[in-house]
Design an enzyme around this catalytic site. Sequence first.
Site, short mmCIF file in Angstrom:
data_model
loop_
_atom_site.label_atom_id
_atom_site.label_comp_id
_atom_site.label_asym_id
_atom_site.label_seq_id
_atom_site.Cartn_x
_atom_site.Cartn_y
_atom_site.Cartn_z
N ASP A 23 -1.17 -5.23 -10.03
CA ASP A 23 0.24 -4.81 -9.95
C ASP A 23 1.13 -5.68 -10.82
O ASP A 23 0.70 -6.72 -11.36
CB ASP A 23 0.72 -4.81 -8.48
CG ASP A 23 0.24 -6.01 -7.68
OD1 ASP A 23 -0.13 -7.03 -8.29
OD2 ASP A 23 0.23 -5.93 -6.45
N ASP B 296 2.07 -6.91 6.12
CA ASP B 296 2.13 -5.55 6.67
C ASP B 296 0.90 -4.72 6.28
O ASP B 296 0.91 -3.50 6.42
CB ASP B 296 3.42 -4.84 6.21
CG ASP B 296 3.49 -4.68 4.69
OD1 ASP B 296 2.55 -5.13 3.99
OD2 ASP B 296 4.48 -4.10 4.19
N HIS C 215 -0.41 -4.19 3.32
CA HIS C 215 -0.46 -3.47 2.04
C HIS C 215 -1.47 -4.13 1.11
O HIS C 215 -1.63 -5.33 1.11
CB HIS C 215 0.92 -3.35 1.38
CG HIS C 215 1.49 -4.61 0.81
ND1 HIS C 215 2.76 -5.06 1.10
CD2 HIS C 215 0.99 -5.52 -0.06
CE1 HIS C 215 3.00 -6.18 0.44
NE2 HIS C 215 1.94 -6.48 -0.28
N GLU D 157 2.50 0.17 -0.24
CA GLU D 157 3.28 -0.12 0.96
C GLU D 157 2.91 0.82 2.10
O GLU D 157 2.29 1.87 1.87
CB GLU D 157 4.77 0.03 0.62
CG GLU D 157 5.26 -0.89 -0.49
CD GLU D 157 5.30 -2.36 -0.07
OE1 GLU D 157 4.49 -2.79 0.77
OE2 GLU D 157 6.16 -3.10 -0.60
N1 LIG Z 1 1.67 -7.32 -4.57
C1 LIG Z 1 1.24 -8.57 -4.07
C2 LIG Z 1 -0.09 -8.35 -3.44
O1 LIG Z 1 -1.00 -7.91 -4.44
C3 LIG Z 1 -0.56 -9.62 -2.79
O2 LIG Z 1 -1.84 -9.42 -2.25
C4 LIG Z 1 0.40 -10.02 -1.72
C5 LIG Z 1 -0.02 -11.24 -0.94
O3 LIG Z 1 0.38 -12.41 -1.55
P1 LIG Z 1 0.06 -13.84 -0.98
O4 LIG Z 1 -1.36 -14.08 -1.35
O5 LIG Z 1 0.99 -14.75 -1.70
O6 LIG Z 1 0.26 -13.81 0.49
O7 LIG Z 1 1.64 -10.26 -2.36
C6 LIG Z 1 2.22 -9.20 -3.10
O8 LIG Z 1 2.76 -8.28 -2.25
#
Ligand SMILES: N[C@@H]1[C@@H](O)[C@H](O)[C@@H](COP(=O)(O)O)O[C@@H]1O
Length: 278
Positions: free
Chosen positions: A72, A141, A143, A148
């Site tokens: 992403d 959440d 995702h 989402e």
């Molecule tokens: N789009 C990204 C996800 O791809 C990632 O997995 C998530 C968790 O991030 P973290 O590892 O910092 O908790 O963050 C964002 O929402």
Amino acid sequence: MRLIILDNADVVAEWAARFVLQRVTQFAPGPGRHFVLGLPTGGTPLGMYRKLIQFYKEGKISFKYVKTFNMDEYVGLPRDHPESYHYYMWNEFFKHVDIEPGNAHVLDGNAPDLVAECQRFEDLIQEAGGVHLFIGGIGPDGHIAFNEPGSSLVSRTRVKTLAYDTLEANKRFFGNDISKVPRQALTVGVGTVMDAKEVMILITGVHKSLALAKAVEEGVNHMWTVSAFQQHAQTLFVCDEDATLELRVKTVKYFKALSEEHQKMIEGVPVDEQRVIH
Ligand SMILES: N[C@@H]1[C@@H](O)[C@H](O)[C@@H](COP(=O)(O)O)O[C@@H]1O
């Protein structure tokens, strides 16, 4: 499905890096034979990238014949913004290893035509022959990438408007100012990740424990998009103890009893000598 429960986030990082090392080594990439990796950003995979850089420096792995596709990218954030996923990937990983820049694909959130950019990304994955191993993280959440709650579980790469929970979770990267978090992102779809031959999802911390329980113990539900991977034949959830807090004791005991088998997955034991556990 395999659920690999490890002591803490550091052990998760090391396990994930060693798993990548095994898969790339077993594949034996070379000219005209690229290993294709799907990659995440966020805090969770940072330790894995550091370990992979270390393995590269020790001569244990090369990325010369590896192609990567990132999950992403924010829309409208300049590429050189410290919070853009381009910036993250180049600084935390790509610039430290021998990957060919043309083989490292990150969605362009500043493309003039975002819909065309998403299609281009899907086409590039197809041209590469599909993803061998997609590595993902999740939001609290549930995702995956930026799919989402409520996203289609057969979705493809597209533009998404971010949910409030995601803006909240990610504001820490933007000086705790929610108004600075981009409102939209480009993301691979759940279906895009489902097409990979193998999927490894990293989940650490107590704030992800409800999402892990939903992913593992409840039904497939588009409100917790990571739960879709119950229907993938080769999914690995790699988590730490903290992330198991909402799981049943029975679930945790079952998967922990398999830990010796899981260890073989990172110790170079040939796949056909590993007991099959799904
Ligand atoms: N789009 C990204 C996800 O791809 C990632 O997995 C998530 C968790 O991030 P973290 O590892 O910092 O908790 O963050 C964002 O929402």
